[in-house]
Scaffold this active site. Structure first.
Site, PDB file in Angstrom:
ATOM      1  NE  ARG A  99      -1.797 -52.186  11.774  1.00  0.00           N
ATOM      2  CZ  ARG A  99      -1.605 -53.296  12.478  1.00  0.00           C
ATOM      3  NH1 ARG A  99      -1.212 -53.232  13.726  1.00  0.00           N
ATOM      4  NH2 ARG A  99      -1.810 -54.471  11.931  1.00  0.00           N
TER       5      ARG A  99
ATOM      6  CD  GLU B 158     -12.111 -28.336   8.884  1.00  0.00           C
ATOM      7  OE1 GLU B 158     -12.511 -27.244   8.395  1.00  0.00           O
ATOM      8  OE2 GLU B 158     -12.348 -28.670  10.051  1.00  0.00           O
TER       9      GLU B 158
ATOM     10  CD1 TRP C 225      -8.001 -47.601  30.165  1.00  0.00           C
ATOM     11  CD2 TRP C 225     -10.070 -47.720  29.373  1.00  0.00           C
ATOM     12  NE1 TRP C 225      -8.786 -48.108  31.160  1.00  0.00           N
ATOM     13  CE2 TRP C 225     -10.080 -48.191  30.698  1.00  0.00           C
ATOM     14  CE3 TRP C 225     -11.280 -47.703  28.674  1.00  0.00           C
ATOM     15  CZ2 TRP C 225     -11.215 -48.646  31.335  1.00  0.00           C
ATOM     16  CZ3 TRP C 225     -12.417 -48.142  29.328  1.00  0.00           C
ATOM     17  CH2 TRP C 225     -12.381 -48.607  30.630  1.00  0.00           C
TER      18      TRP C 225
ATOM     19  NE  ARG D   9     -14.104 -41.261 -15.144  1.00  0.00           N
ATOM     20  CZ  ARG D   9     -14.192 -41.338 -13.806  1.00  0.00           C
ATOM     21  NH1 ARG D   9     -14.092 -40.270 -13.078  1.00  0.00           N
ATOM     22  NH2 ARG D   9     -14.362 -42.493 -13.220  1.00  0.00           N
TER      23      ARG D   9
ATOM     24  CE  LYS E 221     -19.943 -19.097   5.504  1.00  0.00           C
ATOM     25  NZ  LYS E 221     -19.190 -17.829   5.677  1.00  0.00           N
ATOM     26  CG  ASP E 222     -23.422 -21.758  12.981  1.00  0.00           C
ATOM     27  OD1 ASP E 222     -22.237 -21.383  12.786  1.00  0.00           O
ATOM     28  OD2 ASP E 222     -24.298 -21.028  13.477  1.00  0.00           O
TER      29      ASP E 222
ATOM     30  NE  ARG F  30      -1.353 -23.976   7.689  1.00  0.00           N
ATOM     31  CZ  ARG F  30      -2.096 -22.977   7.226  1.00  0.00           C
ATOM     32  NH1 ARG F  30      -2.465 -22.962   5.964  1.00  0.00           N
ATOM     33  NH2 ARG F  30      -2.455 -21.996   8.017  1.00  0.00           N
TER      34      ARG F  30
ATOM     35  CD  GLU G 276      -9.298 -31.108  10.603  1.00  0.00           C
ATOM     36  OE1 GLU G 276      -9.579 -31.193   9.390  1.00  0.00           O
ATOM     37  OE2 GLU G 276     -10.030 -30.541  11.434  1.00  0.00           O
TER      38      GLU G 276
ATOM     39  CD  GLU H 126      -9.601 -22.909   4.075  1.00  0.00           C
ATOM     40  OE1 GLU H 126     -10.094 -22.760   5.216  1.00  0.00           O
ATOM     41  OE2 GLU H 126      -9.764 -22.095   3.152  1.00  0.00           O
TER      42      GLU H 126
END
Length: 118
Positions: A49, A63, A111, A3, A88-89, A26, A28, A22
């Protein structure tokens, strides 16, 4: 064990399809590819990190979920609909929030890195 292997294959297949279909995914995934070496270069410790790479992974995760919601919405109601548009929004807003988080973490790390070198 079977599984787990099947789930891994399904996930890789979904990522490969998302890469092909999409544009945002790509972008991201490419951003993640850039973030990995940059995080190793600018991070001052393991936690930093992890935060740098983790926030980019979070953007990709959100996403992918947003894309899934959009695909389901389009399948269930292919025409214009105010509620579907709102859903969707909301997904798009979630992506924006994850991008803002990632930008905040990266800008803070950059910074600190620049401050150490100046």
């Amino acid at each position: 064990m079977h599984r787990i292997i099947a789930a891994y294959r399904n996930s890789l297949r979904a990522l490969e399809r998302a890469w092909r279909t999409e544009h945002a995914v790509r972008e991201e995934l490419l951003l993640l590819g850039l973030a990995l070496p940059m995080a190793l270069l600018i991070a001052t410790g393991a936690w930093q990190r992890l935060a740098l790479i983790g926030t980019v992974i979070i953007v990709l995760m959100v996403e992918l979920l947003n894309t899934a919601v959009e695909k389901v919405c389009d399948r269930l109601h292919p025409g214009q609909d105010d509620l579907i548009g709102y859903v969707k929004d909301l997904g798009s807003a979630a992506v924006l929030m994850s991008l803002l988080l990632a930008a905040g973490v990266w800008l803070t790390a950059l910074w600190q890195w620049a401050d150490a070198w100046l």
